[in-house]
Design an enzyme around this catalytic site. Structure first.
Site, PDB file in Angstrom:
ATOM      1  CG  ASP A  19      -1.828  -1.228   1.225  1.00  0.00           C
ATOM      2  OD1 ASP A  19      -2.153  -1.724   0.136  1.00  0.00           O
ATOM      3  OD2 ASP A  19      -2.169  -1.701   2.323  1.00  0.00           O
ATOM      4  CG  HIS A  50      -2.077  -2.008  -6.958  1.00  0.00           C
ATOM      5  ND1 HIS A  50      -1.150  -2.503  -7.833  1.00  0.00           N
ATOM      6  CD2 HIS A  50      -1.812  -2.621  -5.770  1.00  0.00           C
ATOM      7  CE1 HIS A  50      -0.362  -3.361  -7.212  1.00  0.00           C
ATOM      8  NE2 HIS A  50      -0.758  -3.458  -5.957  1.00  0.00           N
TER       9      HIS A  50
HETATM   10  P1  GDP Z   1      -0.772   0.321  -3.520  1.00  0.00           P
HETATM   11  O1  GDP Z   1      -1.391  -0.947  -3.104  1.00  0.00           O
HETATM   12  O2  GDP Z   1       0.695   0.369  -3.246  1.00  0.00           O
HETATM   13  O3  GDP Z   1      -1.075   0.704  -4.946  1.00  0.00           O
HETATM   14  O4  GDP Z   1      -1.410   1.465  -2.591  1.00  0.00           O
HETATM   15  P2  GDP Z   1      -2.954   1.585  -2.129  1.00  0.00           P
HETATM   16  O5  GDP Z   1      -3.754   2.020  -3.277  1.00  0.00           O
HETATM   17  O6  GDP Z   1      -3.392   0.344  -1.439  1.00  0.00           O
HETATM   18  O7  GDP Z   1      -2.853   2.685  -1.014  1.00  0.00           O
HETATM   19  C1  GDP Z   1      -2.337   3.953  -1.274  1.00  0.00           C
HETATM   20  C2  GDP Z   1      -3.427   4.987  -0.965  1.00  0.00           C
HETATM   21  O8  GDP Z   1      -2.852   6.263  -0.859  1.00  0.00           O
HETATM   22  C3  GDP Z   1      -4.470   5.111  -2.073  1.00  0.00           C
HETATM   23  O9  GDP Z   1      -5.696   5.439  -1.485  1.00  0.00           O
HETATM   24  C4  GDP Z   1      -3.942   6.247  -2.929  1.00  0.00           C
HETATM   25  O10 GDP Z   1      -4.993   6.947  -3.610  1.00  0.00           O
HETATM   26  C5  GDP Z   1      -3.346   7.140  -1.867  1.00  0.00           C
HETATM   27  N1  GDP Z   1      -2.170   7.912  -2.263  1.00  0.00           N
HETATM   28  C6  GDP Z   1      -1.164   7.602  -3.123  1.00  0.00           C
HETATM   29  N2  GDP Z   1      -0.215   8.561  -3.101  1.00  0.00           N
HETATM   30  C7  GDP Z   1      -0.623   9.508  -2.202  1.00  0.00           C
HETATM   31  C8  GDP Z   1      -0.056  10.709  -1.714  1.00  0.00           C
HETATM   32  O11 GDP Z   1       1.029  11.129  -2.069  1.00  0.00           O
HETATM   33  N3  GDP Z   1      -0.799  11.413  -0.785  1.00  0.00           N
HETATM   34  C9  GDP Z   1      -2.000  10.976  -0.340  1.00  0.00           C
HETATM   35  N4  GDP Z   1      -2.635  11.712   0.567  1.00  0.00           N
HETATM   36  N5  GDP Z   1      -2.558   9.823  -0.774  1.00  0.00           N
HETATM   37  C10 GDP Z   1      -1.867   9.093  -1.677  1.00  0.00           C
HETATM   38  P1  IMO Z   2      -0.924  -4.258  -2.271  1.00  0.00           P
HETATM   39  O1  IMO Z   2      -0.455  -4.835  -3.587  1.00  0.00           O
HETATM   40  C1  IMO Z   2      -1.002  -4.628   2.081  1.00  0.00           C
HETATM   41  C2  IMO Z   2      -1.002  -8.715   3.690  1.00  0.00           C
HETATM   42  C3  IMO Z   2      -2.233  -9.162   4.458  1.00  0.00           C
HETATM   43  C4  IMO Z   2      -1.603 -10.159   5.410  1.00  0.00           C
HETATM   44  C5  IMO Z   2      -0.523 -10.820   4.567  1.00  0.00           C
HETATM   45  C6  IMO Z   2      -0.958 -12.137   3.921  1.00  0.00           C
HETATM   46  O2  IMO Z   2      -2.191  -3.517  -2.326  1.00  0.00           O
HETATM   47  O3  IMO Z   2       0.199  -3.513  -1.615  1.00  0.00           O
HETATM   48  P2  IMO Z   2      -2.596 -12.729   1.897  1.00  0.00           P
HETATM   49  O4  IMO Z   2      -4.046 -12.418   1.684  1.00  0.00           O
HETATM   50  O5  IMO Z   2      -1.705 -12.201   0.836  1.00  0.00           O
HETATM   51  O6  IMO Z   2      -2.367 -14.179   2.156  1.00  0.00           O
HETATM   52  O7  IMO Z   2      -2.226 -11.975   3.286  1.00  0.00           O
HETATM   53  O8  IMO Z   2      -0.216  -9.880   3.555  1.00  0.00           O
HETATM   54  N1  IMO Z   2      -1.268  -8.201   2.325  1.00  0.00           N
HETATM   55  C7  IMO Z   2      -1.209  -6.913   1.984  1.00  0.00           C
HETATM   56  N2  IMO Z   2      -1.025  -5.802   2.743  1.00  0.00           N
HETATM   57  N3  IMO Z   2      -1.143  -4.519   0.746  1.00  0.00           N
HETATM   58  C8  IMO Z   2      -1.286  -5.617  -0.036  1.00  0.00           C
HETATM   59  O9  IMO Z   2      -1.267  -5.558  -1.382  1.00  0.00           O
HETATM   60  C9  IMO Z   2      -1.382  -6.875   0.594  1.00  0.00           C
HETATM   61  N4  IMO Z   2      -1.570  -8.138   0.142  1.00  0.00           N
HETATM   62  C10 IMO Z   2      -1.481  -8.926   1.204  1.00  0.00           C
HETATM   63  O10 IMO Z   2      -2.833  -8.090   5.132  1.00  0.00           O
HETATM   64  O11 IMO Z   2      -0.962  -9.489   6.468  1.00  0.00           O
HETATM   65 MG    MG Z   3      -2.860  -1.663  -1.782  1.00  0.00          MG
END
Ligand code: GDP
Ligand code: IMO
Ligand code: MG
Length: 437
Positions: A19, A50
């Protein structure tokens, strides 16, 4: 001899516990005009979430790579991934509703399928590991055990009621046996046959709405050469899911996911020819740290002082909605992740979250000698004033300097908001370098 298309691949990789904002960075990179022709996912499945924003609309991509939003010609779900047909159908429907061509999504026939039973087994394990409950672990376990179901060969029979019936019973008996052995409980609650009908229908729908790619997709006799007859080279943007610290081997085992998340896995998880060239590795990390699910988290704020950061950063899981645990940036961990991943350039996200209204000060852990974490403190900063490199001054400049000095890698770009263009180059972009913005 046939002249082959030259393949180069860049990888976007998360460096913490997931994330970090990989989706947004991949979206931004995919949008560089004419630079990438293919975007791809090489690991994970619907455990990933994502989040991207397209023309003001938020979209959470789970297995489709972000290049779909840049209208790249190929958006590939590689053999290293697992999919749940029901969830992928929903994701593709959302993509179609935004007006994108879902036939540019290529699903490798080597991808393993998550069945309704695997979801149940995973939820059973959820308590201990805090998994996403999407059936990821049990599906990769089946793959390793050579008892899994793949897209190949399966989809063409799925319209036959007779085949559906026999698949359902075979799976039920097999999974039931595993369930009984593992949990010493009688069997599943019900046969889940209704869920299976939805599952079969979703699989049929997918074969009609996206493209199924052959195992040799990128090889000399594969479809890529038919798709790109006008080119002598292609550049792939491989979008990692999860992150280094959740890697099945090098993360905080056993509190990890079930796939390999490192860039070195990208060519394997995509089925690239051995001669494909590695390009750039782009590492993404947050200015602080979060973790969702169980497992060690050395810099975690355990006294509730991270609650405001959680709120300001909207730190709730994109896939499960769970509240993310909050902590400070951990430079020793980041150093480990950068070295393993071979990071060429860093993107630091969420710098806007650490503003004076949210936190009085910002800490960074720079050493964990003898199990004791040592921190350096900075004043919080107001990132709304940072529009270009020369605006990076004061405590944010010192924070950035510490990170770069510790890692020996340029933090080339900082992200100060969720929109795709909320990005600031920290150094002027070098002439002729297309992939940095
Ligand atoms: P990923 O799994 O690595 O693609 O990340 P996620 O989407 O799960 O979580 C990142 C969150 O932060 C999302 O809700 C994005 O819209 C948000 N985000 C990404 N970059 C920024 C930033 O620079 N500032 C803020 N406030 N939010 C961000
Ligand atoms: P993105 O791509 C954050 C974490 C789960 C758990 C561990 C194992 O959005 O960054 P799983 O379901 O994969 O067997 O869970 O990994 N986990 C993530 N945490 N972002 C993710 O994906 C995750 N995918 C799995 O919370 O601790
Ligand atoms: Mg994510």
């Amino acid at each position: 001899m046939k002249s082959l298309i030259k393949i180069i691949y860049d990888v976007v990789v998360g460096l913490q516990f997931g994330d970090e904002g990989k989706g947004k960075i991949a979206q931004k990179l995919a949008l560089i005009p004419g630079f990438y022709q293919v975007s791809a996912r090489f690991n994970g499945g619907p455990n990933a979430g994502h989040t991207v924003i397209h023309e003001g609309k938020k979209l959470v991509l789970h297995v489709v790579p972000a290049g779909i939003l840049a209208k790249l010609r190929v958006n590939f779900i590689g053999p290293g991934c697992v999919i749940d047909p029901v969830l992928l159908k929903k994701e593709v429907e959302e993509i179609q509703a935004l007006g994108f061509d879902s036939k540019t999504i290529y699903l490798s026939e080597l991808v393993h399928l998550i069945t309704p039973y695997e979801r149940v087994i995973d939820k059973k394990m959820n308590g201990a590991l805090g998994t996403t409950g999407k059936g990821i672990g049990p599906t990769y376990a089946h793959k390793a055990n050579r008892s899994g179901l793949r897209v190949s060969g399966f989809t063409k029979y799925i319209n036959s009621p007779k085949v559906r019936e026999s698949v359902k019973w075979d799976l039920y008996l097999e999974e039931s046996r595993i369930y009984k052995d593992t949990y010493r409980e009688e069997s599943f609650d019900g046969l889940l046959f209704e869920e299976f009908e939805e599952w079969f229908d979703a699989l049929v729908w997918l074969t009609e709405n996206i493209s199924v790619a052959k195992a040799n997709f990128f090889l000399s006799d594969g479809e890529v050469h038919e798709i790109f007859t006008d080119r002598s080279d292609i550049r792939i943007l491989a979008e990692g899911a999860q992150s280094v610290m959740l890697d099945n081997t090098y993360g905080t085992y056993p509190y990890v996911t079930s796939s390999n998340c490192l860039p070195s896995y990208a060519p394997v998880g995509l089925g690239l020819p051995g001669k494909a060239k590695k390009g750039r590795v782009i590492g993404v990390f947050k200015a602080y740290n979060t973790r969702v699910g169980s497992g060690p988290f050395d810099t975690e704020l355990l006294d509730g002082s991270g609650d405001l950061i959680c709120e300001a950063g909207k730190e709730f899981g994109s896939t499960t909605g769970r509240k993310r645990r909050i902590g400070w940036l951990d430079l020793p961990d980041l150093q480990y992740a950068c070295e393993l991943a071979g990071v060429d350039e860093l993107y630091m996200t969420k710098v806007d979250v650490l503003s004076p209204g949210v936190t009085g000060s910002v800490s960074v852990c720079f050493s964990k000698g003898g199990g004791v974490a040592t921190y350096k403190q900075f004043d919080a900063w107001d990132s709304s004033r940072i529009k270009r490199d020369t605006d990076i001054t004061g405590s944010f400049r010192s924070f950035l300097d510490l990170v770069e000095e510790h890692l020996g890698i340029l933090v080339g770009t900082v992200s100060n908001g969720p929109e795709v263009n909320d990005l600031v180059r920290t150094k002027p972009t070098p002439e002729g370098v297309g992939y940095v913005m």
